[in-house]
Motif scaffolding. Structure first.
Motif, PDB file in Angstrom:
ATOM      1  N   LYS A  95      -4.435  -1.462  -8.391  1.00  0.00           N
ATOM      2  CA  LYS A  95      -4.146  -0.057  -8.654  1.00  0.00           C
ATOM      3  C   LYS A  95      -4.304   0.778  -7.393  1.00  0.00           C
ATOM      4  CE  LYS A  95      -6.566   0.051 -12.856  1.00  0.00           C
ATOM      5  NZ  LYS A  95      -7.341   0.858 -13.798  1.00  0.00           N
ATOM      6  N   ILE A  96      -3.371   1.680  -7.179  1.00  0.00           N
ATOM      7  CA  ILE A  96      -3.399   2.626  -6.076  1.00  0.00           C
ATOM      8  C   ILE A  96      -3.416   4.020  -6.688  1.00  0.00           C
ATOM      9  CG2 ILE A  96      -2.104   3.519  -4.090  1.00  0.00           C
ATOM     10  CD1 ILE A  96      -0.807   0.735  -3.876  1.00  0.00           C
ATOM     11  N   ALA A 136       0.810  -1.228   0.000  1.00  0.00           N
ATOM     12  CA  ALA A 136       0.000   0.000   0.000  1.00  0.00           C
ATOM     13  C   ALA A 136       0.839   1.273   0.000  1.00  0.00           C
ATOM     14  CB  ALA A 136      -0.947   0.003   1.195  1.00  0.00           C
ATOM     15  N   GLU A 137       2.061   1.224   0.509  1.00  0.00           N
ATOM     16  CA  GLU A 137       2.917   2.414   0.568  1.00  0.00           C
ATOM     17  C   GLU A 137       3.944   2.464  -0.570  1.00  0.00           C
ATOM     18  OE1 GLU A 137       2.594   0.396   3.450  1.00  0.00           O
ATOM     19  OE2 GLU A 137       0.924   1.663   4.081  1.00  0.00           O
ATOM     20  N   CYS A 138       3.964   1.474  -1.409  1.00  0.00           N
ATOM     21  CA  CYS A 138       4.953   1.374  -2.500  1.00  0.00           C
ATOM     22  C   CYS A 138       6.378   1.409  -1.954  1.00  0.00           C
ATOM     23  CB  CYS A 138       4.757   2.478  -3.530  1.00  0.00           C
ATOM     24  SG  CYS A 138       3.218   2.367  -4.427  1.00  0.00           S
ATOM     25  N   SER A 139       6.602   0.808  -0.803  1.00  0.00           N
ATOM     26  CA  SER A 139       7.918   0.860  -0.182  1.00  0.00           C
ATOM     27  C   SER A 139       8.768  -0.373  -0.466  1.00  0.00           C
ATOM     28  CB  SER A 139       7.781   1.053   1.325  1.00  0.00           C
ATOM     29  OG  SER A 139       7.046  -0.004   1.888  1.00  0.00           O
ATOM     30  N   LYS A 197       4.842   0.935 -10.813  1.00  0.00           N
ATOM     31  CA  LYS A 197       4.614   1.041 -12.251  1.00  0.00           C
ATOM     32  C   LYS A 197       3.376   1.889 -12.451  1.00  0.00           C
ATOM     33  CE  LYS A 197       6.612  -3.514 -13.038  1.00  0.00           C
ATOM     34  NZ  LYS A 197       6.405  -4.868 -13.578  1.00  0.00           N
ATOM     35  N   LEU A 198       3.551   3.025 -13.116  1.00  0.00           N
ATOM     36  CA  LEU A 198       2.406   3.891 -13.372  1.00  0.00           C
ATOM     37  C   LEU A 198       1.500   3.234 -14.400  1.00  0.00           C
ATOM     38  CD1 LEU A 198       4.063   7.433 -13.541  1.00  0.00           C
ATOM     39  CD2 LEU A 198       2.928   6.332 -11.613  1.00  0.00           C
ATOM     40  N   VAL A 199       0.202   3.368 -14.199  1.00  0.00           N
ATOM     41  CA  VAL A 199      -0.778   2.847 -15.144  1.00  0.00           C
ATOM     42  C   VAL A 199      -0.970   3.925 -16.207  1.00  0.00           C
ATOM     43  CG1 VAL A 199      -3.138   2.038 -15.437  1.00  0.00           C
ATOM     44  CG2 VAL A 199      -1.896   1.491 -13.338  1.00  0.00           C
TER      45      VAL A 199
END
Length: 129
Positions: free
Chosen positions: A118-119, A35-38, A71-73
Motif C-alpha cells: 500500500k502507498i 513507488a510512483e505508480c508509473s 488500485k485504490l484500497v
C-alpha cells in the motif's frame, strides 16, 4: 488604456488558473507496481459503458481496453476504484488521460507487474482542472 488592457488580461489569466479544484479523496491508500505508480499493472476489458461523474474519472466504452495503473484500497462502505487509461479511437497509438473507474466495470485480462504494498494517496491523486 494600456494599463486597463493589462489589468483585464491579468484578471482573465488568474480566473482561468483558479478553476482547478481539489476533490474529495476516494481512498487513503493505493496499490501500484512501483513507488510512483508509473508502470501499468494490468490490462482489462470494459464490460459496459461508464460515464464519468466528475473530472476525477474517465469515460469507458464497452469492450474498450483499459490499462490499469493503480488500485485504490477501499474503505468500509466505499466503492472499489482503479485508475487507468484507455486508448482513444482517433489516435489508437496514444494513451489518453488517466482517471478513475469502478473496478466492477472491467474484467482484468492480463497482468504485467506484481502489485506492491500500500502507498498513501496524496491530494494530487484527486486534483481536477
Amino acid at each position: 488604456m494600456t494599463f486597463f488592457l493589462a489589468f483585464c488580461l491579468a484578471i482573465g489569466l488568474f480566473h482561468q488558473a483558479s478553476k482547478a479544484v481539489q476533490m474529495d479523496k476516494l481512498a487513503d491508500y493505493k496499490i501500484c507496481g512501483d513507488a510512483e505508480c508509473s508502470y501499468v499493472l494490468s490490462m482489462a476489458t470494459a464490460l459496459d459503458d461508464f460515464i464519468a461523474p466528475d473530472c476525477r474519472f474517465i469515460n469507458i466504452k464497452k469492450e474498450q481496453m483499459v490499462y490499469v495503473y493503480s488500485k485504490l484500497v477501499p474503505e468500509e462502505g466505499a466503492g472499489v476504484f482503479w485508475s487507468g487509461s484507455v486508448y482513444g479511437t482517433r489516435y489508437v497509438d496514444q494513451m489518453g488521460i488517466i482517471g478513475y473507474f469502478p473496478a466492477t466495470m472491467v474484467n482484468e485480462t492480463q497482468k504485467f507487474r506484481e502489485e506492491t504494498g500500500k502507498i498513501p494517496t496524496t491530494d494530487t491523486d484527486f486534483y481536477c482542472h
